[in-house]
Design a protein around this motif. Structure first.
Motif, PDB file in Angstrom:
ATOM      1  N   PRO A  11       0.848  -1.151   0.162  1.00 25.83           N
ATOM      2  CA  PRO A  11      -0.006  -0.094  -0.100  1.00 25.83           C
ATOM      3  C   PRO A  11       0.553   1.222   0.023  1.00 25.83           C
ATOM      4  O   PRO A  11       0.117   2.311   0.014  1.00 25.83           O
ATOM      5  CB  PRO A  11      -0.949  -0.215   1.484  1.00 25.83           C
ATOM      6  N   HIS A  12       2.227   1.236   0.160  1.00 26.30           N
ATOM      7  CA  HIS A  12       2.800   2.476   0.297  1.00 26.30           C
ATOM      8  C   HIS A  12       4.207   2.096  -0.738  1.00 26.30           C
ATOM      9  O   HIS A  12       5.267   2.223  -0.364  1.00 26.30           O
ATOM     10  CB  HIS A  12       3.434   2.702   1.607  1.00 26.30           C
ATOM     11  N   TRP A  35      -3.263   0.864  -2.688  1.00 27.53           N
ATOM     12  CA  TRP A  35      -3.167   2.206  -1.857  1.00 27.53           C
ATOM     13  C   TRP A  35      -4.526   2.401  -1.365  1.00 27.53           C
ATOM     14  O   TRP A  35      -4.935   2.790  -0.476  1.00 27.53           O
ATOM     15  CB  TRP A  35      -2.636   3.133  -2.962  1.00 27.53           C
ATOM     16  N   GLU A 216      -2.402  13.890  -1.080  1.00 28.37           N
ATOM     17  CA  GLU A 216      -2.519  12.209  -1.255  1.00 28.37           C
ATOM     18  C   GLU A 216      -3.708  11.967  -2.366  1.00 28.37           C
ATOM     19  O   GLU A 216      -3.401  11.058  -3.138  1.00 28.37           O
ATOM     20  CB  GLU A 216      -2.902  11.542   0.158  1.00 28.37           C
ATOM     21  N   ALA A 220      -3.296  10.176  -5.816  1.00 30.89           N
ATOM     22  CA  ALA A 220      -4.199   8.934  -6.337  1.00 30.89           C
ATOM     23  C   ALA A 220      -4.971   9.300  -7.718  1.00 30.89           C
ATOM     24  O   ALA A 220      -5.023   8.301  -8.324  1.00 30.89           O
ATOM     25  CB  ALA A 220      -5.078   8.734  -5.250  1.00 30.89           C
TER      26      ALA A 220
END
Length: 321
Positions: A11-12, A35, A216, A220
């Motif tokens: 996820p990172h 993510w 963020e 995305a």
């Protein structure tokens, strides 16, 4: 089915991985959906109660018609958190299910959701162009908002037909039409710009999400532009499924008025602090969507070309019985 262990969620991603993803749509899909996996249900207001059970079963029946239910076995392709399959199971459409997704994070969340609901579900990390199940495995294959992420849609249809039993059915829903995607994206972009700028005003700063969260979301969104590979003309999508070998192919569309309102609402919700979205607001947004969806079905679907609606759904069967 392969005995090789599925990869772990990631996820990172690093900055280098994100940069590489812009040239690799499959990597982009894994990174973006890993993510998003932990917050995906909240972001899209996904639930596993009567609201989404009714939506899933209504959508399924709208495209599949009067089919013999429940299906003994079903697989969801590109399952995400399991929204479509799990709600269809709760709605009595499916008995036993399998979730598959290119994102390990999404498979993990889908299996957790299934366990919490007490549903009989297994899962695999899977490339839609190489599904890791044997021939003739399932009575039904479903998917929601997945085909537009797949590089080779015809190859995916071929794999779906391979894993279906003879006479088995597929149902895909939630795919963007060419025209629908055009107006939905522009409405979303305008709403994002207005919301993030208006909430800079001192009187409205309480409605502004922290800058780190907005940054963020922007990152995305940049990856989202890479993972969304296709929009569809309903007739072209039908031809693609037939070319892969499907029979009884039919595409229908939904959401015109509902999309014109829904996309600004969803974008607004993503741009403001979640604590500002009260139960009263969520009920208003949901009931507005229901009313506009009824207008779409009862009136606009009769007078507007199907190409104008936002979502296209498609069904077909594998030859033989």
């Amino acid at each position: 089915m392969s005995d090789v262990a599925d990869p772990a969620p990631h996820p990172h991603p690093t900055a280098d991985e994100v940069r590489a993803a812009f040239d690799d749509p499959k990597l982009a899909n894994v990174l973006y959906h890993d993510w998003e996996a932990g917050t995906y249900d909240e972001k899209w207001s996904i639930s596993y109660d009567e609201r989404c059970i009714s939506y899933a079963t209504d959508v399924f029946n709208a495209v599949a018609g009067d089919t013999e239910q429940p299906y003994p076995t079903a697989m969801e392709l590109g399952s995400g958190t399991g929204f479509f399959l799990l709600n269809l199971m709760q709605g009595g459409v499916i008995k036993k299910g399998s979730v598959t997704d290119l994102s390990p994070g999404m498979v993990q969340v889908a299996l957790r959701n299934a366990e919490q609901l007490g549903l009989d579900v297994d899962g695999r990390v899977a490339d839609a162009e190489r599904i890791p199940y044997p021939d003739n495995s399932f009575d039904l294959v479903v998917g929601h908002a997945v085909l537009h992420h797949i590089p080779d849609v015809r190859a995916a249809f071929g794999e779906v037909l391979r894993v279906l039993k003879p006479g088995g059915r597929f149902v895909f829903a939630g795919e963007p039409t060419k025209i629908g995607d055009f107006y939905a994206r522009r409405l979303g972009q305008l709403t994002w710009w207005l919301t993030t700028n208006v909430t800079k005003l001192p009187a409205l700063r309480a409605w502004r999400r922290p800058q780190a969260e907005l940054d963020e979301s922007s990152r995305a969104a940049a990856l989202e532009a890479v993972v969304d590979l296709h929009t569809f003309d309903p007739s072209e999508l039908e031809r693609t499924a037939r070319a892969a070998g499907a029979t009884g192919v039919k595409a229908v569309t939904e959401e015109f008025a509902a999309a014109l309102a829904g996309w600004p609402i969803r974008t607004f919700e993503a741009a403001v602090p979640q604590e500002k979205l009260t139960v009263r607001w969520r009920l208003f947004a949901y009931h507005l969507w229901l009313r506009l969806s009824a207008v779409d079905r009862k009136l606009l679907a009769r007078i507007l070309p199907r190409e104008l609606f936002y979502n296209v759904m498609i069904t077909g069967t594998k030859p033989g019985q």
